[in-house]
Design an enzyme around this catalytic site. Structure first.
Site, mmCIF file in Angstrom:
data_model
loop_
_atom_site.group_PDB
_atom_site.id
_atom_site.type_symbol
_atom_site.label_atom_id
_atom_site.label_comp_id
_atom_site.label_asym_id
_atom_site.label_seq_id
_atom_site.Cartn_x
_atom_site.Cartn_y
_atom_site.Cartn_z
ATOM 1 N N GLN B 220 0.829 -1.200 0.000
ATOM 2 C CA GLN B 220 0.000 0.000 0.000
ATOM 3 C C GLN B 220 0.867 1.255 0.000
ATOM 4 O OE1 GLN B 220 -2.862 -2.156 3.199
ATOM 5 N NE2 GLN B 220 -3.344 -0.002 2.924
ATOM 6 N N ARG B 367 -8.543 -0.530 8.191
ATOM 7 C CA ARG B 367 -9.618 0.244 7.599
ATOM 8 C C ARG B 367 -10.020 1.406 8.498
ATOM 9 N NH1 ARG B 367 -13.649 -1.814 3.063
ATOM 10 N NH2 ARG B 367 -14.192 0.257 2.393
ATOM 11 N N CYS B 368 -9.012 2.059 9.075
ATOM 12 C CA CYS B 368 -9.311 3.269 9.827
ATOM 13 C C CYS B 368 -8.045 4.077 9.888
ATOM 14 C CB CYS B 368 -9.797 2.970 11.238
ATOM 15 S SG CYS B 368 -8.532 2.480 12.387
ATOM 16 N N GLU B 737 -12.852 4.777 5.238
ATOM 17 C CA GLU B 737 -12.796 4.122 6.533
ATOM 18 C C GLU B 737 -13.875 4.541 7.506
ATOM 19 O OE1 GLU B 737 -8.720 5.179 6.887
ATOM 20 O OE2 GLU B 737 -8.116 3.330 5.917
#
Ligand code: FES
Ligand code: FES
Lengths: 166, 783
Positions: B220, B367-368, B737
């Site tokens: 990523q 995912r945050c 997110e």
């Protein structure tokens, strides 16, 4: 303890997306890797080691199979369909089109398996409800989409396939 | 300033994704699809023990396996000074076990062979003798004096990693003491794993003749990975080419550098051949970085009228064997200090203690934005407890405490400046979408019939887009991001960014954004990410930062091009640049719209017909250092019913109204929300990586680590309000997110709401049916 077993290679012949292909494979080779590595069709993915995710789903004699859980030698003499066989002369299959139209994919890693499972479902009966679709794809995990748009895509593709049949 | 979408602009349109035609044909090119000539395969030997000394490693039998080429152990790496690698959090992590193992399935040796199967065979034949040691699983025990010291490599002789605190403790204590109403809640966010469907892997391809390493990796953050690899290996950075091909989901899992990556690189350097390593699902879940594992205590003070006066939070953070969090350097607990949420707390104090245990290292921002899910869960859960204590409707309590629109920019007591929001309006929209008042009436009726029905509310604020360089860096590198745009003579363009999408649709949304800025068609802009030789340096895609950072860079790079274009346009129109105006699609002479040229005309002229003395070409690069973070927010409402016979919770409805500022592509935003809600649902109801007392991981695969399937996943209903970020070039805030951050509390609040008439005030996640059934039995509600 006998740790290293024989790795004798055997020829495996199968029909894949309409084409008859033969390749040598160790008898322990999983169908998923045979398709990906021996036949170089990398659209079929591997996402787990417990038959849980469905990313590897292909059709064997029309039936959805998790190809990570079948040996290549077991597919000898059988008819296999993968995501690469879906579009015809560049024209997308209604399922592919519907996934595109409805944002039914994000990272796309689960998508080939989703498409193949859905294909088997819609071939049996293209008129499906949300509940039927949700149960049919329950062996295919998606971590990106939350399934809503996948379900929508499958229902829409079914409607189109039903029209085409008429 | 937010820009209005002109009629012809693609901004804000539900354009179908450009990445899909290849992905739906099975023509994506993911990591494991890469095959190079003479490529070898690598497999790892892993420890069955969570804590043990390594007495000996025997390799003879493994070496005899046909096809095995080489095997390396920790000792070999130590000889090359590569036994340890830095983590993104500034700790260090063993690449291969050095003397002892600290978590189950830790990497002990790497075997490389001619085929995938031979590598596995070889790994199975490596014999390791272990002497088991006392295992520390409980982070609170880890802090006690009886616990063995796990990290013998450190000077500090205990298991405490760091203490982090923010806010005025004295003032918060005083305000709490004076508050007539107080609630205190213990809230645990268990260890979870992002588990994208594609596991992690890499192909390291070192060419001895050129000295160049091409490194394909599921990343990523390819540029950050290049820098880390250069630091670890000593290879010059310009001779490392990182390529992150199509990524099959990330969610934070593909931010860190993993031991398997380093081993593959070392083996490729040693053998001069490409080496591929792809982990199995079990390896992915059991060993790559986990998320959460926060053990929190929160206390809120309030007046009798329900006006909050103070918040105090203390947390023990279990980091496993190494602190491998991917947090910005100055933020060991990430952005946890967003914990005051959407409310006007005059006083607040938060502290976190990081602790080592015998578990896999972490934690990542799953995912945050960093630790924001933990913070949001804590405040939204504790507000529910306060509402219960006061006998107030949770919606009413929130309304009394919301930061009001006119109070933005709002300075929070823990140091953030919130950019914008219309919390009341967003909540109102969710309430009308779900018919809140009707629901409450219906709930009362159903309760009379003996049904267990609950309504849960969560009105959260996120903090994303790390971040401004005065505060944010990772290992010293400032967290800006970048975009380079080149317009070709025919008016078609290529744009490259320092981010790397994993399903978020950047190839489409960034094309829309740039097209909007340049008056081009999105179809004519190719967006590329993930190749460090071609893309400008950037920190990557996670923590919802792409649109706030690289999106800002894209807009400003495009505007830089427009400045030059204006001069060329003036030249074509034979007027002065000052008399030339941009209307979003064309340049024209001021007050004379019929005399116009398009960006396509300008592009051709940039290569064929330039004003005297002007440098040819039409391109620009922009490194965007955002002035502030962005603060997306939302109002979520869940309706659940509980089966008294089984403890099964059914989510009957779920409405999510998000405010992520300016929307580039509503279809993509909605897709992000669906996906994030589903992961939040998984976290609330089924996802947990648990351990037994010996440190055995109890959920190392998809049989035990349950993620939502289509059957139990609710049918999400979404809506939005649009409050642009005042400082972002197009007003966008980021959205990937929010739904995962905001939703877990909505589910738990709904279950607590269903059970609260019977005295239940807290339910731990994940809310497995058996756990709910136990609560039902305790309260004589089970059937
Ligand atoms: S790879 Fe076959 S089910 Fe997961
Ligand atoms: S689209 Fe990413 S897993 Fe389904």
């Amino acid at each position: 303890m006998e740790k290293v077993e024989s790795r004798a290679e055997v020829p495996v012949t199968l029909t894949i997306n309409g084409e008859t292909r033969t390749a040598l494979a160790e008898s322990r080779t999983l169908l998923a890797y045979f398709i990906r590595e021996n036949l170089e069709l990398t659209g079929t993915h591997v996402g787990c080691d417990t038959t849980s995710c469905g990313a590897c789903t292909v059709l064997v004699d029309g039936v959805p199979v998790k190809s990570c859980t079948m040996l290549a030698v077991q597919a000898d003499g059988h008819v296999v369909e993968t995501v690469e066989g879906l579009d015809k002369d560049g024209v997308l299959h209604p399922l592919q089109q519907a996934f595109w139209d409805n944002h039914g994919l994000q990272c796309g890693f689960c998508t080939p398996g989703m498409l193949m499972t859905s294909l088997a479902l819609l071939r049996k009966n293209p008129n499906v409800t949300e509940d039927v679709v949700r149960h049919a794809i329950s062996g295919n995990l998606c971590r990106c989409t939350g399934y809503v748009n996948i379900v929508k895509s499958v229902i829409e593709a079914g409607q189109k396939m039903a029209l085409e049949e008429v | 300033m937010a820009l209005e979408a002109t009629e012809k602009s693609p901004l804000g349109k539900a354009i179908k994704r450009k990445e899909d035609p290849r992905l739906i044909r099975g023509q994506g090119r993911y990591l494991d699809d890469i095959v190079l000539p003479r490529m070898l395969y690598m497999a790892l030997v892993r420890s069955p023990y969570a804590h043990a000394r390594i007495k000996s490693i025997r390799l003879d039998e493994a070496r005899r396996v046909p096809g095995v080429k080489a095997i390396i152990t920790g000792e070999d790496l130590a000889a090359a000074n590569l036994a340890w690698m830095p983590t993104l959090a500034g700790d260090k992590q063993m690449v291969l076990a050095a003397g002892k193992v600290l978590f189950q399935y830790q990497e002990v040796a790497a075997v490389v062979a001619e085929t995938r199967a031979a590598a596995e065979d070889g790994a199975q034949c490596v014999e390791v003798d272990y002497e088991p040691l006392q295992v520390v699983v409980d982070p609170f025990f880890a802090l006690s004096s009886e616990a063995p010291v796990l990290r013998e490599d450190r000077e500090q002789k205990d298991n405490h990693i760091w203490h982090w605190a923010v806010g005025d403790q004295g003032a918060a204590d005083e305000a709490l003491a004076k508050s007539p109403v107080r609630v205190k809640e213990k809230i645990r966010m268990p260890r979870v794993h992002p588990a994208p469907i594609e596991p992690c892997g890499c192909v390291a391809d070192y060419q001895k003749s050129t000295g160049k390493l091409t490194w394909y990796v599921t990343s990523q953050a390819p540029h950050a990975h290049r820098t880390v690899l250069s630091l670890v290996s000593g290879l010059p950075e310009h001779l490392i080419h990182v390529i992150s091909p199509d990524v099959g989901g990330g969610f934070g899992n593909k931010v860190p550098v993993y031991p398997g990556y380093v081993c593959a690189v070392v083996l490729s350097l040693q053998l001069g051949r490409p080496v591929k390593w792809v982990e199995s699902r079990s390896e992915n879940i059991a060993t790559t970085n986990f998320a959460r594992d926060y053990h929190m205590t929160a206390e809120i003070g309030a007046t009798e009228e329900g006006i909050v006066t103070a918040l105090k939070v203390s947390t023990v953070a279990d980091h496993g064997a190494f602190d491998a969090a991917a947090d910005p350097t100055r933020f060991p607990a990430g952005l946890f200090s967003i914990v005051t949420g959407s409310y006007r707390f005059p006083q607040a104090f938060a502290e976190v203690d990081g602790v080592y245990t015998n578990k896999a290292p972490g934690g990542v921002a799953y995912r945050c934005s960093f630790r924001v899910t933990e913070a949001s869960f804590l405040i939204e859960r504790t507000m529910q407890s306060l509402a219960l204590k006061l006998g107030l409707d949770p919606v009413e309590l929130r309304r009394r405490n919301f930061i009001r629109p006119e109070e933005f920019p709002y300075n929070s007591p823990l140091g953030w400046t919130y950019d914008s929001g219309q919390y009341e309006k967003t909540l109102q929209k969710a309430m009308s979408l779900i018919d809140y008042d009707g629901l409450r009436a219906e709930q009362a009726q159903r309760r009379e019939r003996g049904e267990l029905v609950g309504i849960g509310v969560s009105t959260f604020t996120e903090i994303v887009g790390a971040g401004p360089s005065n505060t944010f860096d990772i290992l010293g590198i400032k967290m800006f991001d970048s975009c380079e745009i080149r317009i070709h003579p025919t008016g078609k363009a290529i744009a490259r960014l320092g981010t790397r999408h994993q399903g978020q649709g950047h190839e489409t949304t960034f094309a829309q954004l740039i097209a909007h800025e340049l008056g081009l068609s999105a179809a004519d802009i190719l967006v590329e990410e993930g190749d460090t030789d071609t893309a400008p340096y950037g920190l990557g895609t996670y923590a919802s930062r792409s649109t706030p950072t690289a999106g800002g860079a894209a807009a400003l790079a495009a505007r830089r091009i427009r400045q030059k274009a204006q001069k060329i346009a003036a030249h074509l129109l034979e007027i002065s640049p000052d008399d030339t105006e941009w209307d979003g699609i064309h340049f024209h002479a001021k007050g004379l719209e019929s005399r116009q040229v398009s960006m396509v005309d300008v592009a051709l002229a940039a290569y064929t017909n330039l004003p005297e003395g002007m440098e040819p070409g039409l391109e620009a690069t922009f490194y965007y250092d955002p002035p502030n973070l962005t603060f997306p927010n939302g109002a979520y409402i869940a309706v659940v019913s509980i089966d008294r016979g089984t403890g099964q919770v059914k989510v009957e409805r779920f409405v999510a109204v998000d405010d992520c500022g300016t929307v580039i592509n509503p279809m993509v935003v909605e897709g992000q929300v669906h996906g994030g809600l589903t992961e939040g649902f998984g976290i609330a109801f089924m996802q947990e990586i648990a351990f037994d007392e010996d440190g055995n991981c109890l959920a190392p695969n998809f049989m035990e680590y349950l993620v939502p399937t289509a059957v139990e996943t609710p049918n999400w209903e979404t809506g939005r309000t649009e409050t642009p970020s005042p400082h972002h070039p197009i007003g966008a805030k980021g959205v990937g997110e929010s739904p995962n951050v905001g939703s877990p509390a909505a589910f738990v609040n709904a279950v607590v709401d269903a059970l609260s008439p019977h005295g239940v005030t807290n339910v731990e996640i994940p809310m497995f049916p058996w756990k709910i059934w136990e609560i039902l039995s305790q309260h004589h509600l089970a059937r």
